[in-house]
Design a protein around this motif. Structure first.
Motif, PDB file in Angstrom:
ATOM      1  N   HIS A  90       4.079  -4.043   7.927  1.00  0.00           N
ATOM      2  CA  HIS A  90       3.749  -4.903   6.791  1.00  0.00           C
ATOM      3  C   HIS A  90       3.050  -6.128   7.354  1.00  0.00           C
ATOM      4  O   HIS A  90       3.618  -6.861   8.158  1.00  0.00           O
ATOM      5  CB  HIS A  90       5.001  -5.321   6.019  1.00  0.00           C
ATOM      6  N   HIS A  91       1.827  -6.315   6.947  1.00  0.00           N
ATOM      7  CA  HIS A  91       1.026  -7.449   7.412  1.00  0.00           C
ATOM      8  C   HIS A  91       0.791  -8.416   6.259  1.00  0.00           C
ATOM      9  O   HIS A  91       0.541  -7.993   5.136  1.00  0.00           O
ATOM     10  CB  HIS A  91      -0.336  -6.991   7.938  1.00  0.00           C
ATOM     11  N   ILE A  92       0.828  -9.694   6.564  1.00  0.00           N
ATOM     12  CA  ILE A  92       0.481 -10.744   5.616  1.00  0.00           C
ATOM     13  C   ILE A  92      -0.585 -11.592   6.289  1.00  0.00           C
ATOM     14  O   ILE A  92      -0.429 -11.998   7.438  1.00  0.00           O
ATOM     15  CB  ILE A  92       1.702 -11.608   5.266  1.00  0.00           C
ATOM     16  N   ASN A 107      -5.222 -14.544   0.149  1.00  0.00           N
ATOM     17  CA  ASN A 107      -3.923 -14.172   0.707  1.00  0.00           C
ATOM     18  C   ASN A 107      -3.834 -12.661   0.572  1.00  0.00           C
ATOM     19  O   ASN A 107      -3.971 -12.135  -0.537  1.00  0.00           O
ATOM     20  CB  ASN A 107      -2.764 -14.804  -0.076  1.00  0.00           C
ATOM     21  N   LEU A 108      -3.617 -11.974   1.657  1.00  0.00           N
ATOM     22  CA  LEU A 108      -3.576 -10.514   1.628  1.00  0.00           C
ATOM     23  C   LEU A 108      -2.240 -10.016   2.158  1.00  0.00           C
ATOM     24  O   LEU A 108      -1.687 -10.567   3.106  1.00  0.00           O
ATOM     25  CB  LEU A 108      -4.711  -9.939   2.475  1.00  0.00           C
ATOM     26  N   SER A 109      -1.726  -8.966   1.532  1.00  0.00           N
ATOM     27  CA  SER A 109      -0.481  -8.341   1.965  1.00  0.00           C
ATOM     28  C   SER A 109      -0.684  -6.834   1.899  1.00  0.00           C
ATOM     29  O   SER A 109      -1.247  -6.316   0.927  1.00  0.00           O
ATOM     30  CB  SER A 109       0.663  -8.765   1.032  1.00  0.00           C
ATOM     31  N   HIS A 110      -0.247  -6.132   2.943  1.00  0.00           N
ATOM     32  CA  HIS A 110      -0.466  -4.691   2.988  1.00  0.00           C
ATOM     33  C   HIS A 110       0.615  -4.031   3.845  1.00  0.00           C
ATOM     34  O   HIS A 110       0.925  -4.510   4.936  1.00  0.00           O
ATOM     35  CB  HIS A 110      -1.846  -4.391   3.586  1.00  0.00           C
ATOM     36  N   ALA A 111       1.181  -2.951   3.325  1.00  0.00           N
ATOM     37  CA  ALA A 111       2.153  -2.157   4.084  1.00  0.00           C
ATOM     38  C   ALA A 111       1.546  -0.775   4.311  1.00  0.00           C
ATOM     39  O   ALA A 111       0.916  -0.205   3.413  1.00  0.00           O
ATOM     40  CB  ALA A 111       3.464  -2.043   3.328  1.00  0.00           C
ATOM     41  N   ALA A 112       1.727  -0.244   5.527  1.00  0.00           N
ATOM     42  CA  ALA A 112       1.134   1.056   5.843  1.00  0.00           C
ATOM     43  C   ALA A 112       1.853   1.699   7.019  1.00  0.00           C
ATOM     44  O   ALA A 112       2.454   1.028   7.847  1.00  0.00           O
ATOM     45  CB  ALA A 112      -0.341   0.894   6.192  1.00  0.00           C
ATOM     46  N   ASP A 113       1.771   3.029   7.051  1.00  0.00           N
ATOM     47  CA  ASP A 113       2.210   3.781   8.221  1.00  0.00           C
ATOM     48  C   ASP A 113       1.027   3.863   9.164  1.00  0.00           C
ATOM     49  O   ASP A 113      -0.096   4.185   8.748  1.00  0.00           O
ATOM     50  CB  ASP A 113       2.655   5.193   7.821  1.00  0.00           C
ATOM     51  N   TRP A 114       1.273   3.550  10.438  1.00  0.00           N
ATOM     52  CA  TRP A 114       0.181   3.573  11.412  1.00  0.00           C
ATOM     53  C   TRP A 114       0.750   3.747  12.811  1.00  0.00           C
ATOM     54  O   TRP A 114       1.725   3.092  13.191  1.00  0.00           O
ATOM     55  CB  TRP A 114      -0.620   2.275  11.324  1.00  0.00           C
ATOM     56  N   ALA A 143      -6.426  -4.753   9.192  1.00  0.00           N
ATOM     57  CA  ALA A 143      -7.713  -5.285   9.648  1.00  0.00           C
ATOM     58  C   ALA A 143      -8.858  -4.658   8.858  1.00  0.00           C
ATOM     59  O   ALA A 143      -9.835  -5.330   8.531  1.00  0.00           O
ATOM     60  CB  ALA A 143      -7.893  -5.051  11.146  1.00  0.00           C
ATOM     61  N   SER A 144      -8.731  -3.384   8.505  1.00  0.00           N
ATOM     62  CA  SER A 144      -9.759  -2.729   7.689  1.00  0.00           C
ATOM     63  C   SER A 144      -9.860  -3.383   6.316  1.00  0.00           C
ATOM     64  O   SER A 144     -10.963  -3.611   5.807  1.00  0.00           O
ATOM     65  CB  SER A 144      -9.439  -1.237   7.512  1.00  0.00           C
TER      66      SER A 144
END
Length: 73
Positions: A27-29, A14-21, A63-64
């Motif tokens: 915020h992706h889960i 399970n992956l969670s990541h927040a980023a400016d892009w 995705a990275s």
């Protein structure tokens, strides 16, 4: 959605990541699974295709992370 089906799946992460892009905050889960015996079961509503990771030129930050997580296995 894609018209693809598989015989068996196994949970990987399970992956969670927040980023400016690209000028926005995202915020992706992701629920990541290994799958076995992928097959096409007809045309889905969305298109999907398998490509080598090395052929991808620009990935979102999430995705990275997914690709790094998979390569570490």
């Amino acid at each position: 959605e894609t018209g693809l089906s598989y015989k068996q799946s196994r949970w990987h992460a399970n992956l969670s990541h927040a980023a400016d892009w690209n000028g926005g905050r995202f915020h992706h889960i992701g629920l990541i699974y290994w799958i076995e015996e992928l097959s096409e079961q007809g045309k889905g509503e969305d298109e999907a295709e398998w490509v080598p990771l090395s052929s991808l030129k620009k990935l979102t930050p999430f995705a990275s992370i997914v690709c790094e997580n998979i390569r570490a296995v």
